[in-house]
Scaffold this motif. Sequence first.
Motif, PDB file in Angstrom:
ATOM      1  N   LEU A   1       0.822  -1.210   0.000  1.00  0.00           N
ATOM      2  CA  LEU A   1       0.000   0.000   0.000  1.00  0.00           C
ATOM      3  C   LEU A   1       0.855   1.259   0.000  1.00  0.00           C
ATOM      4  N   ALA A   2       1.943   1.228   0.751  1.00  0.00           N
ATOM      5  CA  ALA A   2       2.846   2.394   0.770  1.00  0.00           C
ATOM      6  C   ALA A   2       3.383   2.676  -0.624  1.00  0.00           C
ATOM      7  N   LEU A   3       3.696   1.619  -1.360  1.00  0.00           N
ATOM      8  CA  LEU A   3       4.199   1.795  -2.723  1.00  0.00           C
ATOM      9  C   LEU A   3       3.129   2.396  -3.628  1.00  0.00           C
ATOM     10  N   ALA A   4       1.910   1.891  -3.535  1.00  0.00           N
ATOM     11  CA  ALA A   4       0.819   2.399  -4.372  1.00  0.00           C
ATOM     12  C   ALA A   4       0.548   3.869  -4.076  1.00  0.00           C
ATOM     13  N   ARG A   5       0.603   4.244  -2.822  1.00  0.00           N
ATOM     14  CA  ARG A   5       0.369   5.639  -2.444  1.00  0.00           C
ATOM     15  C   ARG A   5       1.511   6.530  -2.943  1.00  0.00           C
ATOM     16  N   LYS A   6       2.742   6.010  -2.847  1.00  0.00           N
ATOM     17  CA  LYS A   6       3.892   6.787  -3.308  1.00  0.00           C
ATOM     18  C   LYS A   6       3.808   7.029  -4.807  1.00  0.00           C
ATOM     19  N   ALA A   7       3.455   5.991  -5.555  1.00  0.00           N
ATOM     20  CA  ALA A   7       3.352   6.123  -7.008  1.00  0.00           C
ATOM     21  C   ALA A   7       2.270   7.114  -7.395  1.00  0.00           C
ATOM     22  N   ALA A   8       1.179   7.128  -6.644  1.00  0.00           N
ATOM     23  CA  ALA A   8       0.065   8.037  -6.935  1.00  0.00           C
ATOM     24  C   ALA A   8       0.484   9.495  -6.764  1.00  0.00           C
ATOM     25  N   GLN A   9       1.486   9.734  -5.938  1.00  0.00           N
ATOM     26  CA  GLN A   9       1.937  11.102  -5.681  1.00  0.00           C
ATOM     27  C   GLN A   9       2.920  11.607  -6.731  1.00  0.00           C
ATOM     28  N   THR A  10       3.371  10.724  -7.611  1.00  0.00           N
ATOM     29  CA  THR A  10       4.330  11.125  -8.639  1.00  0.00           C
ATOM     30  C   THR A  10       3.587  11.583  -9.895  1.00  0.00           C
ATOM     31  N   ASP A  11       4.334  12.199 -10.800  1.00  0.00           N
ATOM     32  CA  ASP A  11       3.755  12.592 -12.085  1.00  0.00           C
ATOM     33  C   ASP A  11       4.066  11.565 -13.169  1.00  0.00           C
ATOM     34  N   ALA A  12       4.400  10.353 -12.740  1.00  0.00           N
ATOM     35  CA  ALA A  12       4.732   9.288 -13.683  1.00  0.00           C
ATOM     36  C   ALA A  12       3.542   8.942 -14.572  1.00  0.00           C
ATOM     37  N   ARG A  13       3.827   8.569 -15.795  1.00  0.00           N
ATOM     38  CA  ARG A  13       2.784   8.100 -16.723  1.00  0.00           C
ATOM     39  C   ARG A  13       2.576   6.601 -16.588  1.00  0.00           C
ATOM     40  N   ILE A  14       3.656   5.897 -16.224  1.00  0.00           N
ATOM     41  CA  ILE A  14       3.632   4.436 -16.140  1.00  0.00           C
ATOM     42  C   ILE A  14       4.099   4.000 -14.755  1.00  0.00           C
ATOM     43  N   ILE A  15       3.381   3.021 -14.185  1.00  0.00           N
ATOM     44  CA  ILE A  15       3.772   2.394 -12.922  1.00  0.00           C
ATOM     45  C   ILE A  15       4.065   0.928 -13.199  1.00  0.00           C
ATOM     46  N   VAL A  16       5.255   0.488 -12.845  1.00  0.00           N
ATOM     47  CA  VAL A  16       5.586  -0.944 -12.915  1.00  0.00           C
ATOM     48  C   VAL A  16       5.590  -1.474 -11.488  1.00  0.00           C
ATOM     49  N   MET A  17       4.658  -2.388 -11.193  1.00  0.00           N
ATOM     50  CA  MET A  17       4.561  -2.947  -9.849  1.00  0.00           C
ATOM     51  C   MET A  17       5.252  -4.304  -9.815  1.00  0.00           C
ATOM     52  N   ALA A  18       6.477  -4.323  -9.322  1.00  0.00           N
ATOM     53  CA  ALA A  18       7.205  -5.579  -9.153  1.00  0.00           C
ATOM     54  C   ALA A  18       6.816  -6.157  -7.797  1.00  0.00           C
ATOM     55  N   GLY A  19       5.767  -6.938  -7.846  1.00  0.00           N
ATOM     56  CA  GLY A  19       5.228  -7.550  -6.639  1.00  0.00           C
ATOM     57  C   GLY A  19       4.320  -8.684  -7.073  1.00  0.00           C
ATOM     58  N   VAL A  20       3.060  -8.628  -6.637  1.00  0.00           N
ATOM     59  CA  VAL A  20       2.081  -9.615  -7.088  1.00  0.00           C
ATOM     60  C   VAL A  20       0.849  -8.883  -7.609  1.00  0.00           C
ATOM     61  N   HIS A  21      -0.069  -9.645  -8.197  1.00  0.00           N
ATOM     62  CA  HIS A  21      -1.147  -9.048  -8.981  1.00  0.00           C
ATOM     63  C   HIS A  21      -2.039  -8.107  -8.172  1.00  0.00           C
ATOM     64  N   PHE A  22      -2.413  -8.482  -6.951  1.00  0.00           N
ATOM     65  CA  PHE A  22      -3.316  -7.612  -6.194  1.00  0.00           C
ATOM     66  C   PHE A  22      -2.659  -6.266  -5.914  1.00  0.00           C
ATOM     67  N   MET A  23      -1.340  -6.243  -5.806  1.00  0.00           N
ATOM     68  CA  MET A  23      -0.639  -4.983  -5.575  1.00  0.00           C
ATOM     69  C   MET A  23      -0.742  -4.072  -6.785  1.00  0.00           C
ATOM     70  N   ALA A  24      -0.664  -4.662  -7.983  1.00  0.00           N
ATOM     71  CA  ALA A  24      -0.838  -3.873  -9.197  1.00  0.00           C
ATOM     72  C   ALA A  24      -2.268  -3.335  -9.271  1.00  0.00           C
ATOM     73  N   GLU A  25      -3.236  -4.145  -8.846  1.00  0.00           N
ATOM     74  CA  GLU A  25      -4.623  -3.663  -8.802  1.00  0.00           C
ATOM     75  C   GLU A  25      -4.749  -2.462  -7.870  1.00  0.00           C
ATOM     76  N   THR A  26      -4.105  -2.538  -6.721  1.00  0.00           N
ATOM     77  CA  THR A  26      -4.171  -1.427  -5.772  1.00  0.00           C
ATOM     78  C   THR A  26      -3.556  -0.168  -6.365  1.00  0.00           C
ATOM     79  N   CYS A  27      -2.469  -0.331  -7.109  1.00  0.00           N
ATOM     80  CA  CYS A  27      -1.880   0.817  -7.802  1.00  0.00           C
ATOM     81  C   CYS A  27      -2.885   1.431  -8.762  1.00  0.00           C
ATOM     82  N   LYS A  28      -3.606   0.598  -9.486  1.00  0.00           N
ATOM     83  CA  LYS A  28      -4.598   1.092 -10.441  1.00  0.00           C
ATOM     84  C   LYS A  28      -5.747   1.786  -9.731  1.00  0.00           C
ATOM     85  N   LEU A  29      -6.148   1.287  -8.567  1.00  0.00           N
ATOM     86  CA  LEU A  29      -7.215   1.922  -7.805  1.00  0.00           C
ATOM     87  C   LEU A  29      -6.831   3.341  -7.396  1.00  0.00           C
TER      88      LEU A  29
END
Length: 325
Positions: A54-82
Motif C-alpha cells: 500500500l505504501a508503494l501504491a500511495r507513493k506512485a500516486a503522488q508522482t507525475d509518472a505516466r507508467i507504474i511498474v509494480m514488481a510484486g504480485v497481482h493484487f498490488m498492481a490492482e491497488t496501484c490502479k485503484l
Amino acid sequence: MLKKEWIEQGYIDEPVDLKAEIRRFCEEKQAVVLAHYYTTGDIQEVADFIGDSLALARKAAQTDARIIVMAGVHFMAETCKLLSPDKLVLCPDLNAGCSLADSCRADDLRKFKDEHPGYKVVSYVNTTAAVKALTDVVVTSGNAKQIIATFPKDEKIIFGPDYNLGSYINAVTGRQMLLWQGGCHVHERFSVEAILELKREHPEALVLAHPECKGPVLRVADVVGSTAVLLKYAVEHPGESFIVATEAGILHEMERQCPTTQFYPVPPEVSEGTIGCHCNECQYMKMNTLLKIYNCLKYEWPTVEVDPAIAAEAVKPIERMLELS
C-alpha cells in the motif's frame, strides 16, 4: 550481459545491461518501478521505490509518472490502479498471484456476508479489488490494531482473509472478530522449533516476526510487526542481532541499511526426510525478474485494469482506512 539462451528464446534482440536499460526506459517513458521488500535484491536495487504494497501504491500516486511498474504480485498492481486510475499500470508477470488473496474469492465473501447480516467487513490489503469492493474498511499489518480500535467494542466484525493476523489482533485487543480461514503460504511455514533452534545457536538475537505467522511463532517473538515495522526496529537498534521470521527478501534491505548487524532468516518448516533451504521465500514474488521488467517497460505490457464499477467501490474502504489512520 544477458545469457545467450535469453536471446535465442526471443526475449530480447541483443545483449543489454538490463539495469541501465530499465532506468533509461523509466526516464524516457516517465515510468516508476515499485519493488516490494520480498522481491530479489537486484530488482530492489533498480527500483525507484521499495516498500510494502500500500505504501508503494500511495507513493506512485503522488508522482507525475505516466507508467507504474509494480514488481510484486497481482493484487498490488490492482491497488496501484485503484489509486492511480489515469496511469498505465504494468505487472511484470500476470501469473504472480498471492496465496492469501486467492484464499478469499469475492463470491465466497459475498455469500459469507449474506449469512452474517449486521457484520462490518474489515479486509487486509492483501486482497483482490473485487474483495475490497465488498469491504467496509481495509487495513494493513501495520495499522490493523489501530483501525480495529476505532470500532465500538460490541461491533460485529468479519476480518479476513488472514486468520493469523486476525487472531493476533483479537488477542491484543480482546475482540472476538469472526475470522476468515485464509493464510499466507510463506508465513504458515515458519515453526517455533526452527526459531528455538536458532535461539540456541544465537541466544543474544531478538526474534522479529510478521503477524501473518502462526500464533505459537508470534508468542516467542520479541517484536511483531509489518515488514516496514521490523525494518525500522532493526535500523533503530544497531549492533544487535536478529532472527527474522518473514519472507527472506526483506533481508536485502535490512542488510543494506544495517551493514554491521547480523540477521538470521528462519528456514521453512520441512517434512521428515526432505531437504529444506535456508530461506523461506515466496515463489510468486520471485517470478519478478529484471528481464520481465525490461520487457514490460519496452512493450508497455502486460497492463492491469480494474472494472470501473468494482474500482469505484474498492477505493472507498482504502480511503476510509486513510481517514481513520
